[in-house]
Design a protein around this motif. Sequence first.
Motif, PDB file in Angstrom:
ATOM      1  N   LYS A 138     -10.571 -80.847 -28.647  1.00  0.00           N
ATOM      2  CA  LYS A 138     -11.871 -81.466 -28.373  1.00  0.00           C
ATOM      3  C   LYS A 138     -12.505 -80.933 -27.094  1.00  0.00           C
ATOM      4  CE  LYS A 138     -10.573 -85.694 -30.753  1.00  0.00           C
ATOM      5  NZ  LYS A 138     -10.378 -87.125 -30.677  1.00  0.00           N
ATOM      6  N   VAL A 139     -11.873 -79.965 -26.471  1.00  0.00           N
ATOM      7  CA  VAL A 139     -12.365 -79.455 -25.189  1.00  0.00           C
ATOM      8  C   VAL A 139     -13.158 -78.169 -25.399  1.00  0.00           C
ATOM      9  CG1 VAL A 139     -11.690 -78.631 -22.895  1.00  0.00           C
ATOM     10  CG2 VAL A 139     -10.397 -80.480 -23.985  1.00  0.00           C
ATOM     11  N   GLN A 140     -14.403 -78.170 -24.936  1.00  0.00           N
ATOM     12  CA  GLN A 140     -15.270 -76.993 -24.993  1.00  0.00           C
ATOM     13  C   GLN A 140     -15.102 -76.200 -23.696  1.00  0.00           C
ATOM     14  OE1 GLN A 140     -17.401 -75.613 -27.414  1.00  0.00           O
ATOM     15  NE2 GLN A 140     -17.386 -73.968 -25.899  1.00  0.00           N
ATOM     16  N   GLY A 141     -14.841 -74.906 -23.836  1.00  0.00           N
ATOM     17  CA  GLY A 141     -14.712 -74.050 -22.667  1.00  0.00           C
ATOM     18  C   GLY A 141     -16.032 -73.894 -21.939  1.00  0.00           C
ATOM     19  N   LYS A 142     -15.918 -73.656 -20.633  1.00  0.00           N
ATOM     20  CA  LYS A 142     -17.101 -73.480 -19.782  1.00  0.00           C
ATOM     21  C   LYS A 142     -17.011 -72.164 -19.024  1.00  0.00           C
ATOM     22  CE  LYS A 142     -17.460 -78.436 -19.267  1.00  0.00           C
ATOM     23  NZ  LYS A 142     -16.829 -79.523 -18.558  1.00  0.00           N
ATOM     24  N   GLY A 143     -16.296 -71.210 -19.611  1.00  0.00           N
ATOM     25  CA  GLY A 143     -16.160 -69.921 -18.950  1.00  0.00           C
ATOM     26  C   GLY A 143     -15.027 -69.856 -17.946  1.00  0.00           C
ATOM     27  N   GLN A 144     -14.096 -70.822 -18.000  1.00  0.00           N
ATOM     28  CA  GLN A 144     -12.971 -70.810 -17.076  1.00  0.00           C
ATOM     29  C   GLN A 144     -12.074 -69.599 -17.341  1.00  0.00           C
ATOM     30  OE1 GLN A 144     -13.761 -73.359 -19.277  1.00  0.00           O
ATOM     31  NE2 GLN A 144     -12.645 -75.211 -18.703  1.00  0.00           N
ATOM     32  N   LYS A 145     -11.617 -68.980 -16.277  1.00  0.00           N
ATOM     33  CA  LYS A 145     -10.638 -67.899 -16.386  1.00  0.00           C
ATOM     34  C   LYS A 145      -9.271 -68.534 -16.593  1.00  0.00           C
ATOM     35  CE  LYS A 145     -13.379 -64.431 -15.618  1.00  0.00           C
ATOM     36  NZ  LYS A 145     -13.768 -63.605 -16.726  1.00  0.00           N
ATOM     37  N   ILE A 146      -8.490 -67.950 -17.492  1.00  0.00           N
ATOM     38  CA  ILE A 146      -7.119 -68.403 -17.659  1.00  0.00           C
ATOM     39  C   ILE A 146      -6.205 -67.267 -17.228  1.00  0.00           C
ATOM     40  CG2 ILE A 146      -7.661 -70.045 -19.500  1.00  0.00           C
ATOM     41  CD1 ILE A 146      -6.184 -67.955 -21.350  1.00  0.00           C
ATOM     42  N   ASP A 147      -5.059 -67.637 -16.676  1.00  0.00           N
ATOM     43  CA  ASP A 147      -4.085 -66.676 -16.191  1.00  0.00           C
ATOM     44  C   ASP A 147      -2.760 -67.421 -16.123  1.00  0.00           C
ATOM     45  OD1 ASP A 147      -2.430 -64.996 -14.653  1.00  0.00           O
ATOM     46  OD2 ASP A 147      -4.137 -64.224 -13.520  1.00  0.00           O
ATOM     47  N   PHE A 148      -1.870 -67.164 -17.077  1.00  0.00           N
ATOM     48  CA  PHE A 148      -0.598 -67.882 -17.095  1.00  0.00           C
ATOM     49  C   PHE A 148       0.508 -66.991 -17.652  1.00  0.00           C
ATOM     50  CE2 PHE A 148      -2.324 -68.689 -21.275  1.00  0.00           C
ATOM     51  CZ  PHE A 148      -1.230 -68.714 -22.116  1.00  0.00           C
ATOM     52  N   GLN A 149       1.729 -67.421 -17.397  1.00  0.00           N
ATOM     53  CA  GLN A 149       2.924 -66.708 -17.835  1.00  0.00           C
ATOM     54  C   GLN A 149       3.588 -67.480 -18.980  1.00  0.00           C
ATOM     55  OE1 GLN A 149       4.178 -63.873 -15.963  1.00  0.00           O
ATOM     56  NE2 GLN A 149       2.225 -64.007 -14.911  1.00  0.00           N
ATOM     57  N   ALA A 150       4.313 -66.762 -19.809  1.00  0.00           N
ATOM     58  CA  ALA A 150       5.130 -67.380 -20.846  1.00  0.00           C
ATOM     59  C   ALA A 150       6.422 -66.583 -20.961  1.00  0.00           C
ATOM     60  CB  ALA A 150       4.402 -67.405 -22.189  1.00  0.00           C
ATOM     61  N   MET A 151       7.497 -67.282 -21.285  1.00  0.00           N
ATOM     62  CA  MET A 151       8.783 -66.626 -21.494  1.00  0.00           C
ATOM     63  C   MET A 151       9.292 -67.021 -22.872  1.00  0.00           C
ATOM     64  SD  MET A 151      10.418 -65.989 -17.872  1.00  0.00           S
ATOM     65  CE  MET A 151      11.692 -65.165 -18.654  1.00  0.00           C
ATOM     66  N   ASP A 152       9.875 -66.053 -23.550  1.00  0.00           N
ATOM     67  CA  ASP A 152      10.440 -66.284 -24.869  1.00  0.00           C
ATOM     68  C   ASP A 152      11.848 -65.722 -24.925  1.00  0.00           C
ATOM     69  OD1 ASP A 152       8.318 -67.353 -26.815  1.00  0.00           O
ATOM     70  OD2 ASP A 152       7.254 -65.754 -25.783  1.00  0.00           O
ATOM     71  N   LEU A 153      12.707 -66.426 -25.630  1.00  0.00           N
ATOM     72  CA  LEU A 153      14.038 -65.937 -25.967  1.00  0.00           C
ATOM     73  C   LEU A 153      14.057 -65.763 -27.473  1.00  0.00           C
ATOM     74  CD1 LEU A 153      17.066 -65.344 -25.522  1.00  0.00           C
ATOM     75  CD2 LEU A 153      17.445 -67.825 -25.692  1.00  0.00           C
ATOM     76  N   TYR A 154      14.307 -64.540 -27.927  1.00  0.00           N
ATOM     77  CA  TYR A 154      14.338 -64.239 -29.352  1.00  0.00           C
ATOM     78  C   TYR A 154      15.769 -63.982 -29.802  1.00  0.00           C
ATOM     79  CZ  TYR A 154       9.461 -62.876 -28.390  1.00  0.00           C
ATOM     80  OH  TYR A 154       8.153 -62.839 -27.976  1.00  0.00           O
ATOM     81  N   GLN A 155      16.076 -64.408 -31.010  1.00  0.00           N
ATOM     82  CA  GLN A 155      17.274 -63.946 -31.701  1.00  0.00           C
ATOM     83  C   GLN A 155      16.775 -62.959 -32.743  1.00  0.00           C
ATOM     84  OE1 GLN A 155      20.552 -66.574 -32.981  1.00  0.00           O
ATOM     85  NE2 GLN A 155      19.985 -65.950 -35.043  1.00  0.00           N
ATOM     86  N   VAL A 156      17.382 -61.772 -32.753  1.00  0.00           N
ATOM     87  CA  VAL A 156      16.932 -60.707 -33.648  1.00  0.00           C
ATOM     88  C   VAL A 156      18.073 -60.320 -34.579  1.00  0.00           C
ATOM     89  CG1 VAL A 156      15.905 -58.408 -33.780  1.00  0.00           C
ATOM     90  CG2 VAL A 156      15.418 -59.869 -31.794  1.00  0.00           C
ATOM     91  N   VAL A 157      17.776 -60.264 -35.863  1.00  0.00           N
ATOM     92  CA  VAL A 157      18.748 -59.865 -36.878  1.00  0.00           C
ATOM     93  C   VAL A 157      18.094 -58.790 -37.742  1.00  0.00           C
ATOM     94  CG1 VAL A 157      20.139 -60.613 -38.853  1.00  0.00           C
ATOM     95  CG2 VAL A 157      19.838 -62.147 -36.888  1.00  0.00           C
ATOM     96  N   ASP A 158      18.768 -57.661 -37.884  1.00  0.00           N
ATOM     97  CA  ASP A 158      18.253 -56.546 -38.694  1.00  0.00           C
ATOM     98  C   ASP A 158      16.832 -56.137 -38.292  1.00  0.00           C
ATOM     99  OD1 ASP A 158      20.653 -56.423 -40.147  1.00  0.00           O
ATOM    100  OD2 ASP A 158      19.927 -57.904 -41.604  1.00  0.00           O
ATOM    101  N   GLY A 159      16.565 -56.121 -36.980  1.00  0.00           N
ATOM    102  CA  GLY A 159      15.266 -55.661 -36.491  1.00  0.00           C
ATOM    103  C   GLY A 159      14.123 -56.648 -36.641  1.00  0.00           C
ATOM    104  N   LYS A 160      14.428 -57.898 -36.983  1.00  0.00           N
ATOM    105  CA  LYS A 160      13.389 -58.934 -37.154  1.00  0.00           C
ATOM    106  C   LYS A 160      13.770 -60.163 -36.327  1.00  0.00           C
ATOM    107  CE  LYS A 160      10.929 -57.197 -40.718  1.00  0.00           C
ATOM    108  NZ  LYS A 160       9.496 -57.209 -40.894  1.00  0.00           N
TER     109      LYS A 160
END
Length: 180
Positions: A138-160
């Motif tokens: 329900k939030v309309q953007g007003k031109g705010q800059k976003i700048d954030f980090q994310a971390m992921d841990l993946y399990q990979v099997v057969d290249g996927k």
Amino acid sequence: MTIFRFRPHCFSLLAAIAVYSLAVPAAHAATDADLPTPRVINGESPATAANILAARRYAAFWNTGKPEFAEAALAPNFTDRTLPAGRPQGPQGPIKASQAFRAAVPDLRADLEEVVAAGNRVVVRLHFTGTFTGKMGKVQGKGQKIDFQAMDLYQVVDGKITDNWHLEDINMFKQLGMVK
């Protein structure tokens, strides 16, 4: 586990990625040249290179919004272990999330900053930037800059990627004006 700065003269890793890339189906080989290269990367075995390639493909999906990168990276039985409420499980979950996020932040950029791989696990750090001009919930953007980090841990099997555990910097929601 070896961690080193990625430099053009690190031919062992490049050779491993190149050898693996030759084994990738032709439908994906043409797009792999556009995959992001992180500032820090590790791994020297062909198996580790295959796992890193899956992570790079998934990062390319978040950076471009192109579903074909997600389809190349994610196993059909992909499970999001930190699934947000309302998001479907499986590869369609991230694809729908990306579409919604790109509607809110049309100039979204996701840079792959770091990759660490060991066994069938890959950890990535992504840096997201953009301008919130659309609508999120329900939030309309007003031109705010976003700048954030994310971390992921993946399990990979057969290249996927079969499993993902995801953590985001809560500052994103502050920048969007969704929390104080």
